[in-house]
Design a protein around this motif. Structure first.
Motif, PDB file in Angstrom:
ATOM      1  N   GLY A 248       0.811  -1.163   0.038  1.00  0.00           N
ATOM      2  CA  GLY A 248       0.132  -0.006  -0.046  1.00  0.00           C
ATOM      3  C   GLY A 248       0.807   1.286  -0.091  1.00  0.00           C
ATOM      4  N   SER A 249       0.380   2.260  -0.870  1.00  0.00           N
ATOM      5  CA  SER A 249       1.245   3.433  -0.936  1.00  0.00           C
ATOM      6  C   SER A 249       0.266   4.535  -0.729  1.00  0.00           C
ATOM      7  N   TRP A 250       0.802   5.648  -0.048  1.00  0.00           N
ATOM      8  CA  TRP A 250      -0.124   6.946   0.299  1.00  0.00           C
ATOM      9  C   TRP A 250       0.816   8.220   0.442  1.00  0.00           C
ATOM     10  N   THR A 251       0.626   9.242   0.073  1.00  0.00           N
ATOM     11  CA  THR A 251       1.309  10.634   0.028  1.00  0.00           C
ATOM     12  C   THR A 251       0.186  11.769  -0.195  1.00  0.00           C
ATOM     13  N   SER A 252       0.540  12.808   0.335  1.00  0.00           N
ATOM     14  CA  SER A 252      -0.020  14.109   0.135  1.00  0.00           C
ATOM     15  C   SER A 252       0.497  15.190   0.160  1.00  0.00           C
ATOM     16  N   TRP A 253       0.807  15.783  -0.705  1.00  0.00           N
ATOM     17  CA  TRP A 253       1.748  17.094  -0.816  1.00  0.00           C
ATOM     18  C   TRP A 253       1.002  18.145  -1.578  1.00  0.00           C
ATOM     19  N   SER A 254       1.311  19.428  -0.958  1.00  0.00           N
ATOM     20  CA  SER A 254       0.731  20.502  -1.727  1.00  0.00           C
ATOM     21  C   SER A 254       1.719  21.700  -1.557  1.00  0.00           C
ATOM     22  N   TRP A 255       1.735  22.812  -2.445  1.00  0.00           N
ATOM     23  CA  TRP A 255       2.601  23.891  -2.424  1.00  0.00           C
ATOM     24  C   TRP A 255       2.193  25.048  -3.156  1.00  0.00           C
ATOM     25  N   SER A 256       2.777  26.119  -3.028  1.00  0.00           N
ATOM     26  CA  SER A 256       2.190  27.416  -3.748  1.00  0.00           C
ATOM     27  C   SER A 256       0.930  27.577  -3.177  1.00  0.00           C
ATOM     28  N   PHE A 287      -3.531  -7.177  -8.770  1.00  0.00           N
ATOM     29  CA  PHE A 287      -4.792  -6.126  -8.784  1.00  0.00           C
ATOM     30  C   PHE A 287      -4.404  -4.898  -8.256  1.00  0.00           C
ATOM     31  N   LYS A 288      -4.647  -3.771  -8.674  1.00  0.00           N
ATOM     32  CA  LYS A 288      -4.519  -2.267  -8.258  1.00  0.00           C
ATOM     33  C   LYS A 288      -5.636  -1.525  -8.214  1.00  0.00           C
ATOM     34  N   ALA A 289      -5.952  -0.828  -7.050  1.00  0.00           N
ATOM     35  CA  ALA A 289      -6.947   0.038  -6.893  1.00  0.00           C
ATOM     36  C   ALA A 289      -6.394   1.168  -6.108  1.00  0.00           C
ATOM     37  N   GLY A 290      -6.971   2.487  -6.465  1.00  0.00           N
ATOM     38  CA  GLY A 290      -6.874   3.591  -5.518  1.00  0.00           C
ATOM     39  C   GLY A 290      -7.212   4.904  -6.107  1.00  0.00           C
ATOM     40  N   GLN A 291      -6.971   5.993  -5.681  1.00  0.00           N
ATOM     41  CA  GLN A 291      -7.410   7.390  -6.129  1.00  0.00           C
ATOM     42  C   GLN A 291      -5.972   8.271  -6.025  1.00  0.00           C
ATOM     43  N   PHE A 292      -6.287   9.224  -7.028  1.00  0.00           N
ATOM     44  CA  PHE A 292      -5.360  10.466  -7.000  1.00  0.00           C
ATOM     45  C   PHE A 292      -5.806  11.713  -7.063  1.00  0.00           C
ATOM     46  N   ASN A 293      -4.962  12.702  -6.719  1.00  0.00           N
ATOM     47  CA  ASN A 293      -5.290  14.222  -7.026  1.00  0.00           C
ATOM     48  C   ASN A 293      -3.950  14.673  -7.426  1.00  0.00           C
ATOM     49  N   TYR A 294      -3.813  15.124  -8.862  1.00  0.00           N
ATOM     50  CA  TYR A 294      -2.743  15.795  -9.302  1.00  0.00           C
ATOM     51  C   TYR A 294      -3.201  17.165  -9.757  1.00  0.00           C
ATOM     52  N   LYS A 295      -2.221  18.140  -9.542  1.00  0.00           N
ATOM     53  CA  LYS A 295      -2.599  19.549  -9.938  1.00  0.00           C
ATOM     54  C   LYS A 295      -1.119  20.154  -9.981  1.00  0.00           C
ATOM     55  N   LEU A 296      -0.454  19.945 -11.329  1.00  0.00           N
ATOM     56  CA  LEU A 296       0.942  20.339 -11.452  1.00  0.00           C
ATOM     57  C   LEU A 296       1.034  21.409 -12.177  1.00  0.00           C
ATOM     58  N   SER A 297      -0.378  21.769 -12.686  1.00  0.00           N
ATOM     59  CA  SER A 297      -0.078  23.021 -13.666  1.00  0.00           C
ATOM     60  C   SER A 297      -1.287  23.738 -13.664  1.00  0.00           C
ATOM     61  N   GLU A 298      -1.879  24.589 -14.435  1.00  0.00           N
ATOM     62  CA  GLU A 298      -3.191  25.342 -14.209  1.00  0.00           C
ATOM     63  C   GLU A 298      -4.441  24.239 -13.784  1.00  0.00           C
ATOM     64  N   THR A 299      -4.512  23.439 -14.487  1.00  0.00           N
ATOM     65  CA  THR A 299      -5.570  22.259 -14.521  1.00  0.00           C
ATOM     66  C   THR A 299      -4.999  20.897 -13.489  1.00  0.00           C
ATOM     67  N   GLY A 300      -6.050  20.638 -12.608  1.00  0.00           N
ATOM     68  CA  GLY A 300      -5.914  19.588 -11.593  1.00  0.00           C
ATOM     69  C   GLY A 300      -6.725  18.318 -12.275  1.00  0.00           C
ATOM     70  N   LYS A 301      -6.335  17.089 -11.856  1.00  0.00           N
ATOM     71  CA  LYS A 301      -7.056  15.804 -12.202  1.00  0.00           C
ATOM     72  C   LYS A 301      -7.307  15.222 -10.829  1.00  0.00           C
ATOM     73  N   GLN A 302      -8.414  14.883 -10.591  1.00  0.00           N
ATOM     74  CA  GLN A 302      -8.700  13.850  -9.497  1.00  0.00           C
ATOM     75  C   GLN A 302      -9.978  12.849  -9.612  1.00  0.00           C
ATOM     76  N   GLY A 303      -9.364  11.634  -9.233  1.00  0.00           N
ATOM     77  CA  GLY A 303     -10.429  10.418  -9.439  1.00  0.00           C
ATOM     78  C   GLY A 303      -9.765   8.998  -9.141  1.00  0.00           C
ATOM     79  N   ASP A 304     -10.585   8.120  -9.680  1.00  0.00           N
ATOM     80  CA  ASP A 304     -10.052   6.659  -9.206  1.00  0.00           C
ATOM     81  C   ASP A 304      -9.204   5.900 -10.421  1.00  0.00           C
ATOM     82  N   LEU A 305      -8.390   4.962  -9.822  1.00  0.00           N
ATOM     83  CA  LEU A 305      -7.674   4.076 -10.874  1.00  0.00           C
ATOM     84  C   LEU A 305      -7.965   2.620 -10.323  1.00  0.00           C
TER      85      LEU A 305
END
Length: 372
Positions: A248-256, A287-305
């Protein structure tokens, strides 16, 4: 007499042209492309990264003259993808400022080093121009350079010949060494065969036997930790040939001011079948399942994989308690996510997408601690 006149004329023309050759200047222009109707300066887009690297190298070579004001940088911004002249001029000005900010940050120059003009016409780009004095060149310099090149070529030819000679000697010595080792190995094999002819050959150890004496291990994928994504897992070795692992993996980083974000969690159970005499190689299904939230530019992406596939790898025994697991997984992943922008601290939805991926879905260099 005619030949003497030709020689004198040629010498006079050379003397007259030498000052002009010493005063020549090279006018160099660097062009940075922009997306139509946009003012963002995307460096790794449409060749901008290569153009920026060339410009930074030129600035570094002439930095003293630039900072002293002797060599200004002429910046011209262009835009013609909007409807009105006023709007095009405003976008051109922002584009010029973004390019100058990039150069001030990366090259350490000042705002006073630029001469800026903006134009509501021609296209969507920004140009940076320098008039760099060319190096003085004389006839004697050309002759000296030709002599240096000839000498360097001669030395290089001699060096290549010496290297070829040494390589040939080394090849012959290596062939002789391999022949001696082969003969020694054949003699040893013959002696071993003669010794074992009258001996009772014991049964070959079964492939189900394994040097491992543990049933549960703690796992940590070092590749995940390098990317600042904590990763931990367990593996239960049911028997020498079969194992069940889960990471299992988990991380949460934010800046700016939280305008940029990198967040992820996922879990990946896996069934493995170990092969070979030492049970070091394996094949598996993941088998792999999880969620993500990336915002490395003006548009962010958040959802399931979600997805899965086959895995393969090799476990290297470091000591009785530690193994190093090299593994890779190939298969399918589905990502279902929403796109958003942050306006005044509020997330604004900009649509949704679904993407499918076939190919590598997992890679790891995992340190295993064998508990018992």
């Amino acid at each position: 007499m005619t030949e003497l006149k030709k020689w004198i004329t040629t010498a006079l023309l050379t003397l007259l042209l030498l000052p002009a050759m010493a005063q020549q200047k090279a006018d160099t222009t660097y062009t940075f492309r922009f997306v139509p109707q946009k003012d963002m300066f995307y460096v790794p887009w449409n060749g901008n990264d290569m153009e920026l690297a060339r410009l930074l190298e030129c600035i570094e070579s002439n930095k003293t003259d630039i900072l002293d004001g002797k060599l200004p940088l002429y910046v011209d911004g262009y835009c013609n993808s909007l409807n009105g002249e006023k709007e095009n001029l405003a976008i051109a000005k922002i584009r010029s400022n973004r390019v100058k900010s990039e150069l001030i940050t990366r090259a350490g120059i000042k705002e006073e080093s630029f001469i800026t003009r903006n134009h509501p016409a021609e296209g969507d780009f920004v140009t940076v121009r320098l008039t760099v004095p060319a190096e003085e060149t004389t006839v004697s310099d050309v002759e000296a350079e030709a002599q240096r090149k000839a000498e360097a070529e001669r030395l290089a030819t001699e060096k290549r010949a010496e290297q070829q000679r040494l390589a040939e000697e080394q090849r012959k010595a290596e062939e002789a060494r391999l022949a001696a080792e082969k003969a020694e190995a054949e003699r040893a094999a013959q002696q071993q065969t003669a010794t074992q002819q009258n001996a009772i050959v014991a049964d070959t150890p079964s492939e189900t036997e394994t040097p491992t004496d543990y049933h549960l291990s703690l796992r940590a994928n070092l590749l995940r930790w390098v990317t600042l994504t904590p990763d931990l897992g367990l593996e239960w070795r049911i028997n020498p040939s079969w194992g069940i692992a889960v990471n299992g993996s988990w991380t949460s980083w934010s800046w700016s001011n939280k305008d940029r974000r990198y967040a992820l969690w996922e879990v990946a159970p896996e069934v493995r079948y170990y092969m070979g005499e030492k049970k070091a190689w394996y094949l598996g299904a993941m088998f792999k399942a999880g969620q993500f939230n990336y915002k490395l530019s003006e548009t962010g992406k958040q959802g399931d994989l979600m997805g899965g596939g086959i895995t393969a790898g090799y476990q290297l025994r470091l000591c009785k308690s530690l193994d190093l697991d090299f593994g890779i997984g190939l298969g399918y992943l589905n990502a279902d996510y929403e796109k958003y922008e942050v306006i005044d601290g509020v997330r604004v939805r900009r649509g949704s997408e679904t993407k499918d991926w076939w190919g590598p879905i997992n890679a790891g260099i995992t340190l295993k601690w064998n508990l018992f």
